[in-house]
Design an enzyme around this catalytic site. Structure first.
Site, PDB file in Angstrom:
ATOM      1  N   ARG A   1      -1.889  -6.309  -8.394  1.00  0.00           N
ATOM      2  CA  ARG A   1      -0.668  -7.064  -8.139  1.00  0.00           C
ATOM      3  C   ARG A   1      -0.485  -8.425  -9.078  1.00  0.00           C
ATOM      4  O   ARG A   1       0.379  -8.434  -9.485  1.00  0.00           O
ATOM      5  CB  ARG A   1      -0.835  -7.818  -6.711  1.00  0.00           C
ATOM      6  CG  ARG A   1      -0.780  -6.842  -5.383  1.00  0.00           C
ATOM      7  CD  ARG A   1      -1.284  -7.652  -4.179  1.00  0.00           C
ATOM      8  NE  ARG A   1      -2.732  -8.006  -4.481  1.00  0.00           N
ATOM      9  CZ  ARG A   1      -3.523  -8.259  -3.496  1.00  0.00           C
ATOM     10  NH1 ARG A   1      -3.021  -8.666  -2.091  1.00  0.00           N
ATOM     11  NH2 ARG A   1      -4.739  -8.683  -3.601  1.00  0.00           N
TER      12      ARG A   1
ATOM     13  N   HIS B   1       0.847  -1.327  -0.007  1.00  0.00           N
ATOM     14  CA  HIS B   1       0.031   0.046   0.043  1.00  0.00           C
ATOM     15  C   HIS B   1       0.839   1.349  -0.081  1.00  0.00           C
ATOM     16  O   HIS B   1       0.612   2.316  -0.635  1.00  0.00           O
ATOM     17  CB  HIS B   1      -0.869  -0.007   1.234  1.00  0.00           C
ATOM     18  CG  HIS B   1      -1.765  -1.033   1.406  1.00  0.00           C
ATOM     19  ND1 HIS B   1      -1.904  -1.922   2.312  1.00  0.00           N
ATOM     20  CD2 HIS B   1      -2.839  -1.456   0.533  1.00  0.00           C
ATOM     21  CE1 HIS B   1      -3.095  -2.733   2.358  1.00  0.00           C
ATOM     22  NE2 HIS B   1      -3.347  -2.611   1.306  1.00  0.00           N
TER      23      HIS B   1
ATOM     24  N   LYS C   1     -18.145  -6.057   7.769  1.00  0.00           N
ATOM     25  CA  LYS C   1     -16.767  -6.756   8.110  1.00  0.00           C
ATOM     26  C   LYS C   1     -16.405  -6.749   9.409  1.00  0.00           C
ATOM     27  O   LYS C   1     -16.465  -5.579  10.221  1.00  0.00           O
ATOM     28  CB  LYS C   1     -15.746  -6.269   7.112  1.00  0.00           C
ATOM     29  CG  LYS C   1     -15.714  -7.037   5.586  1.00  0.00           C
ATOM     30  CD  LYS C   1     -14.366  -6.571   5.164  1.00  0.00           C
ATOM     31  CE  LYS C   1     -14.350  -7.160   3.785  1.00  0.00           C
ATOM     32  NZ  LYS C   1     -13.093  -6.621   2.972  1.00  0.00           N
TER      33      LYS C   1
ATOM     34  N   SER D   1      -2.876  -7.722   3.050  1.00  0.00           N
ATOM     35  CA  SER D   1      -3.169  -7.398   4.416  1.00  0.00           C
ATOM     36  C   SER D   1      -3.417  -8.886   5.139  1.00  0.00           C
ATOM     37  O   SER D   1      -3.088  -9.114   6.436  1.00  0.00           O
ATOM     38  CB  SER D   1      -4.055  -6.643   4.712  1.00  0.00           C
ATOM     39  OG  SER D   1      -3.774  -5.393   4.106  1.00  0.00           O
TER      40      SER D   1
END
Ligand code: PNS
Length: 161
Positions: free
Chosen positions: A90, A17, A41, A128
């Site tokens: 990514r 990030h 979440k 993460s």
């Protein structure tokens, strides 16, 4: 003035990030980094904790501001006058979801475009969730996150914060 917005969960922020933040900050006049406040979440870190970590990381980048947002990304970008959403890509596995998200956001807010920055190769594997998992089992996350973030994660898993 081009106003860019880098949204995410940042639970926690990783070197991947940080790489995107630094590169995007050079490309746009202002960059807001937005932590999604999503009550559905169950994150490891509270929104406040995630904002604080990002603020510390971005304190020396003058055109970067950290905030939290809730609800639809398209609605937030409309009301904040965001021109560009930044997302990191990514690998090809990210592409399908990111394409769908960017097209949906443009349908909901035709005034916003998504620009993808390809993640630097050294962070291509990083996420993460991988950081959380490695830290949960007591593994070394010092290659993945800044030292103070690593300490915060270990403290969280040891129940000390
Ligand atoms: O770091 P993440 O979890 O990949 O970030 C995803 C995020 C937070 C950018 C995205 O899920 C989001 O902004 N959600 C807000 C709700 C929303 O707009 N959903 C529709 C997306 S098309």
């Amino acid at each position: 003035m081009t106003k860019a917005f880098y949204p995410g969960s940042f639970d926690p922020v990783t070197y991947g990030h940080i790489d995107i933040i630094k590169r995007a900050a050079k490309l746009f006049d202002t960059l807001d980094v937005g932590v999604l406040n999503n009550s559905e979440k169950l994150p490891l870190f509270s929104v406040e904790e995630r904002v604080k970590m990002l603020e510390r990381i971005c304190e020396d980048i003058p055109n970067v501001h950290v905030l939290s947002y809730s609800g639809l990304l398209a609605e937030y970008t409309l009301k904040s006058g965001t021109d560009v959403i930044i997302r990191g890509l990514r690998a090809v596995t990210d592409f399908e979801y990111e394409l769908q998200m960017s097209q949906t956001n443009r349908k909901l807010n035709p005034g916003v475009d998504t620009i993808f920055l390809t993640t630097s190769l050294e962070y291509a594997y990083l996420s993460s969730s991988i950081v959380r998992e490695v830290a949960y089992y007591g593994g070394d996350v010092s290659n993945f996150v800044p030292e103070f973030v690593a300490e915060t994660i270990y403290k969280k898993f040891s129940g000390k914060n």
